[in-house]
Design a protein around this motif. Sequence first.
Motif, short mmCIF file in Angstrom:
data_model
loop_
_atom_site.label_atom_id
_atom_site.label_comp_id
_atom_site.label_asym_id
_atom_site.label_seq_id
_atom_site.Cartn_x
_atom_site.Cartn_y
_atom_site.Cartn_z
N TYR A 1 33.22 73.38 27.56
CA TYR A 1 33.20 72.27 28.78
C TYR A 1 33.69 71.21 27.74
O TYR A 1 33.43 70.77 26.79
CB TYR A 1 31.88 71.98 29.12
CG TYR A 1 31.23 72.95 30.25
CD1 TYR A 1 31.76 72.87 31.68
CD2 TYR A 1 30.69 73.87 29.92
CE1 TYR A 1 31.16 73.82 32.40
CE2 TYR A 1 30.12 74.89 30.63
CZ TYR A 1 30.28 74.76 32.13
OH TYR A 1 29.89 75.64 32.94
N LYS B 1 24.04 74.05 32.92
CA LYS B 1 25.27 74.43 33.08
C LYS B 1 25.52 75.63 34.04
O LYS B 1 26.56 75.39 34.82
CB LYS B 1 25.76 75.27 31.76
CG LYS B 1 26.06 74.04 30.49
CD LYS B 1 26.71 74.93 29.32
CE LYS B 1 26.75 73.74 28.24
NZ LYS B 1 26.51 74.28 27.00
N GLN B 2 24.72 76.42 34.27
CA GLN B 2 24.75 77.30 35.38
C GLN B 2 24.68 76.69 36.72
O GLN B 2 25.51 77.19 37.64
CB GLN B 2 23.73 78.55 35.32
CG GLN B 2 23.69 79.32 34.22
CD GLN B 2 24.92 80.38 34.25
OE1 GLN B 2 25.94 79.77 34.17
NE2 GLN B 2 24.65 81.59 34.39
N VAL C 1 28.74 67.45 30.70
CA VAL C 1 28.25 68.74 30.84
C VAL C 1 28.22 69.66 29.46
O VAL C 1 27.30 70.48 29.28
CB VAL C 1 29.59 69.29 31.78
CG1 VAL C 1 28.98 70.68 32.02
CG2 VAL C 1 29.38 68.54 33.07
N PHE D 1 25.62 73.88 37.14
CA PHE D 1 26.98 72.96 37.19
C PHE D 1 27.99 73.92 37.81
O PHE D 1 28.99 73.92 38.52
CB PHE D 1 27.46 72.37 36.05
CG PHE D 1 28.63 71.90 35.99
CD1 PHE D 1 28.80 70.60 36.37
CD2 PHE D 1 29.97 72.48 35.56
CE1 PHE D 1 29.91 69.77 36.77
CE2 PHE D 1 31.08 71.79 35.87
CZ PHE D 1 31.11 70.53 36.37
N ALA E 1 29.23 65.17 34.44
CA ALA E 1 29.40 66.13 35.36
C ALA E 1 30.19 65.71 36.66
O ALA E 1 30.94 66.25 37.35
CB ALA E 1 28.05 66.46 35.79
N TYR F 1 24.66 69.78 28.35
CA TYR F 1 23.71 70.39 29.44
C TYR F 1 22.92 71.71 28.52
O TYR F 1 23.65 72.36 27.87
CB TYR F 1 24.48 70.80 30.61
CG TYR F 1 24.64 69.92 31.81
CD1 TYR F 1 24.36 68.33 31.43
CD2 TYR F 1 25.15 70.10 33.10
CE1 TYR F 1 24.40 67.49 32.71
CE2 TYR F 1 25.42 69.46 34.00
CZ TYR F 1 25.10 67.92 33.84
OH TYR F 1 25.15 66.99 34.70
#
Length: 300
Positions: A87, A140-141, A132, A143, A92, A135
């Motif tokens: 990322y 992250k999942q 992100v 997101f 985000a 995170y």
Amino acid sequence: MQLILKNVSKTYANGVKAIDNLSLEIGTGMFGLLGPNGAGKSSLMRTIATLQSPDSGSISFGDINVLKDQMSLRKLLGYLPQSFGVYPKMSAEKLLDYFALLKGVSSKSDRSKLVSEVLEITNLSEVRKKHVASYSGGMKQRFGIAQLLLNNPKLIIVDEPTAGLDPAERHRFLNVLREIGTNSTVIFSTHIVEDVKELCNEMAILNGGRILEHTTPEKATAAIKGQLWTKVIQRGTLEQMASQYTILSSNYNRDNTMNIRVHSAQKPGEDFLQSTPELDDVYFIALQKDENKLAATLVS
Ligand code: ADP
């Protein structure tokens, strides 16, 4: 909308047959694809997501012929691969705004509304200003789900999303999936039986690229009612027991004994206690039957 796979097969260049003449129908709601590592889950997901082509068979989603008209499917698809890559150092909120722009939402206020919505659904509103990249795995999942929701997909594919998440993160992630699973077709692959038990109204067990069972968690456990037995044995007798009974699982006690869990249509012998079927039992029974079938074909 109905996803229909008919006689789908895929053999990789190295000779591994990852999908073996597989047929499956999946309707709206949460569908759990359960199987051990190497069962072919990712191969199947990638094939449905049009990232690779099968050697034979057909796939349709509603009236879309998926293999012929990949673009139409992609417009309705949200796909979260097993690992989502690196990322950028961007919040985000900014990143989602950028993705929404790429997806063609040109009005800034429309984007802002959309981004707020998906952040809300995925429980990330409070951390929307954070990068992100910083995170946790679970965030992250989530997101990943937020970004796939941007184009309001009708078919959502998430490949082993809970692998590596700690229990609290896993719980939060499953809650997000539960929320999005009502209006679309969500296919969710996992090797964790508990995920399917908590989340899915329908499920299939996959092994060796084949569907061993297509059922619901309730039907599957009801079908083996009265067939589960437990017994406390001496540790040293496990091998002998294994030759006599179909042992699904075993665990050690603190003393010199073990508990074994056995599948048998009748009471297998003395000192066995009947037990309530669990989804784990369904899974282990299906895999054992498959192994036995495979062993029988190798012998003959
Ligand atoms: P799962 O997701 O259930 O772990 P996969 O679909 O990743 O299963 O793998 C199924 C089988 O196909 C495994 O034996 C795996 O090693 C093999 N496989 C997966 N991807 C490839 C590939 N790109 N090339 C060759 N073999 C592959």
